[in-house]
Design a protein around this motif. Structure first.
Motif, PDB file in Angstrom:
ATOM      1  N   UNK A 105       0.838  -1.201   0.000  1.00 12.31           N
ATOM      2  CA  UNK A 105       0.000   0.000   0.000  1.00 12.31           C
ATOM      3  C   UNK A 105       0.874   1.252   0.000  1.00 12.31           C
ATOM      4  N   UNK A 106       1.985   1.187   0.746  1.00  9.92           N
ATOM      5  CA  UNK A 106       2.929   2.306   0.743  1.00  9.92           C
ATOM      6  C   UNK A 106       3.557   2.518  -0.622  1.00  9.92           C
ATOM      7  N   UNK A 107       3.896   1.411  -1.306  1.00  6.25           N
ATOM      8  CA  UNK A 107       4.465   1.532  -2.652  1.00  6.25           C
ATOM      9  C   UNK A 107       3.439   2.159  -3.607  1.00  6.25           C
ATOM     10  N   UNK A 108       2.172   1.750  -3.446  1.00  2.00           N
ATOM     11  CA  UNK A 108       1.119   2.301  -4.303  1.00  2.00           C
ATOM     12  C   UNK A 108       0.981   3.800  -4.094  1.00  2.00           C
ATOM     13  N   UNK A 109       1.024   4.215  -2.827  1.00  2.00           N
ATOM     14  CA  UNK A 109       0.936   5.646  -2.522  1.00  2.00           C
ATOM     15  C   UNK A 109       2.123   6.394  -3.122  1.00  2.00           C
ATOM     16  N   UNK A 110       3.305   5.799  -2.994  1.00  2.00           N
ATOM     17  CA  UNK A 110       4.496   6.441  -3.548  1.00  2.00           C
ATOM     18  C   UNK A 110       4.367   6.607  -5.055  1.00  2.00           C
ATOM     19  N   UNK A 111       3.873   5.571  -5.736  1.00  2.00           N
ATOM     20  CA  UNK A 111       3.741   5.630  -7.189  1.00  2.00           C
ATOM     21  C   UNK A 111       2.729   6.675  -7.615  1.00  2.00           C
ATOM     22  N   UNK A 112       1.593   6.718  -6.931  1.00  2.00           N
ATOM     23  CA  UNK A 112       0.500   7.583  -7.361  1.00  2.00           C
ATOM     24  C   UNK A 112       0.672   9.026  -6.897  1.00  2.00           C
ATOM     25  N   UNK A 113       1.161   9.217  -5.675  1.00  2.00           N
ATOM     26  CA  UNK A 113       1.220  10.565  -5.102  1.00  2.00           C
ATOM     27  C   UNK A 113       2.615  11.176  -5.186  1.00  2.00           C
ATOM     28  N   UNK A 114       3.573  10.548  -4.515  1.00  2.00           N
ATOM     29  CA  UNK A 114       4.900  11.142  -4.415  1.00  2.00           C
ATOM     30  C   UNK A 114       5.567  11.279  -5.779  1.00  2.00           C
ATOM     31  N   UNK A 115       5.572  10.205  -6.543  1.00  2.00           N
ATOM     32  CA  UNK A 115       6.246  10.278  -7.837  1.00  2.00           C
ATOM     33  C   UNK A 115       5.473  11.132  -8.827  1.00  2.00           C
ATOM     34  N   UNK A 152      16.270   6.347   0.344  1.00  2.00           N
ATOM     35  CA  UNK A 152      14.866   6.028   0.616  1.00  2.00           C
ATOM     36  C   UNK A 152      14.301   5.088  -0.436  1.00  2.00           C
ATOM     37  N   UNK A 153      14.590   5.376  -1.704  1.00  2.89           N
ATOM     38  CA  UNK A 153      14.072   4.509  -2.764  1.00  2.89           C
ATOM     39  C   UNK A 153      14.680   3.120  -2.654  1.00  2.89           C
ATOM     40  N   UNK A 154      15.958   3.063  -2.385  1.00  2.00           N
ATOM     41  CA  UNK A 154      16.610   1.759  -2.327  1.00  2.00           C
ATOM     42  C   UNK A 154      16.227   0.967  -1.083  1.00  2.00           C
ATOM     43  N   UNK A 155      15.746   1.637  -0.038  1.00  6.01           N
ATOM     44  CA  UNK A 155      15.168   0.921   1.097  1.00  6.01           C
ATOM     45  C   UNK A 155      13.904   0.184   0.659  1.00  6.01           C
ATOM     46  N   UNK A 156      13.093   0.845  -0.169  1.00  5.77           N
ATOM     47  CA  UNK A 156      11.898   0.197  -0.709  1.00  5.77           C
ATOM     48  C   UNK A 156      12.266  -0.976  -1.604  1.00  5.77           C
ATOM     49  N   UNK A 157      13.326  -0.819  -2.384  1.00  2.00           N
ATOM     50  CA  UNK A 157      13.792  -1.904  -3.257  1.00  2.00           C
ATOM     51  C   UNK A 157      14.154  -3.128  -2.414  1.00  2.00           C
ATOM     52  N   UNK A 158      14.959  -2.912  -1.379  1.00  2.13           N
ATOM     53  CA  UNK A 158      15.388  -4.012  -0.512  1.00  2.13           C
ATOM     54  C   UNK A 158      14.195  -4.699   0.145  1.00  2.13           C
ATOM     55  N   UNK A 159      13.224  -3.905   0.570  1.00  2.16           N
ATOM     56  CA  UNK A 159      12.034  -4.446   1.219  1.00  2.16           C
ATOM     57  C   UNK A 159      11.207  -5.272   0.239  1.00  2.16           C
ATOM     58  N   UNK A 160      11.026  -4.762  -0.980  1.00  2.00           N
ATOM     59  CA  UNK A 160      10.240  -5.483  -1.985  1.00  2.00           C
ATOM     60  C   UNK A 160      10.902  -6.802  -2.362  1.00  2.00           C
ATOM     61  N   UNK A 161      12.217  -6.803  -2.455  1.00  2.00           N
ATOM     62  CA  UNK A 161      12.950  -8.047  -2.733  1.00  2.00           C
ATOM     63  C   UNK A 161      12.717  -9.052  -1.616  1.00  2.00           C
TER      64      UNK A 161
END
Length: 218
Positions: free
Chosen positions: A72-82, A164-173
């Motif tokens: 859900x956090x990734x979705x928010x990042x994609x839709x709002x932050x980016x 910050x972005x690479x923290x999300x990458x590590x988490x998704x992996x």
């Protein structure tokens, strides 16, 4: 060997092709034509809307609440932050509107929507992982090799090379590895296939920006 490690090894030919694309090399050198970057930004902004909805759909299917909250956090990042970030780039590069979704973006988006609609949540998560992982790798690749002190694309590079972005990458992996660990061998194979297919779409997305491939009458 973890699923992610084995799959990343299998994707090396695609990743190598990506970083050797003229688009990536010219961005690194700061010589990329602005019209090509404008094309890329418009398509990427359109892609993010679809990507965000796919991530939210995956979140709804995940059994582990921590995994669901992460997606859900990734979705928010994609839709709002980016989206906000792209709007700042739109001003910087004089882009008036998003325009029409072109072939490569269209195919990638609808592939992801098909996977999340018809495949298991494990396969759907694997299909979205290249967008995280490859972008993080490309961001660091360019940042380590920037050849111009005032590279006009530095803001984009900094975004995807950021901690910050690479923290999300590590988490998704890690989430994909957890899903793979509890999946059948057949499902893990489908996860790998989905990852490789999406990795190819990442390659095709940048190639299309380089050549500005658009819908044209035959």
């Amino acid at each position: 060997m973890k699923w992610s490690e084995a799959t990343w090894q299998e994707s090396q030919a695609i990743y190598s092709a990506i970083i050797n694309l003229p688009f990536i090399q010219e961005m690194t050198a700061g010589t990329l034509e602005v019209t090509k970057f404008q094309f890329y930004l418009k398509q990427d902004a359109l892609y993010l809307t679809y990507f965000g909805s796919v991530l939210a759909a995956i979140a709804a299917k995940l059994a582990d609440p921590k995994h669901a909250l992460a997606y859900l956090g990734y979705a928010e990042q994609a839709i709002v932050v980016e989206r906000v970030l792209h709007e700042s780039f739109f001003k910087q590069y004089a882009i008036a509107d998003y325009g029409e979704m072109q072939p490569s973006c269209h195919h990638y988006c609808h592939y992801l929507r098909a996977v999340v609609g018809f495949e298991s949540v494990e396969v759907a998560a694997a299909a979205t992982l290249p967008c995280f992982w490859i972008y993080g790798e490309v961001g660091r690749y360019i940042k380590d090799r920037v050849q111009q002190p005032n590279n006009p694309y530095q803001a984009w590079v900094d975004t995807y090379a950021a901690a910050d972005f690479n923290t999300s990458v590590t988490e998704a992996i890690a989430i994909c590895d957890a899903l793979a660990e509890n999946a059948s061998e057949a499902t893990r194979e489908q996860m790998t296939k989905a990852f490789l297919r999406a990795a190819y779409f990442e390659y095709d997305f940048w190639l299309a920006a380089q050549t500005q491939v658009s819908w044209t009458p035959l």
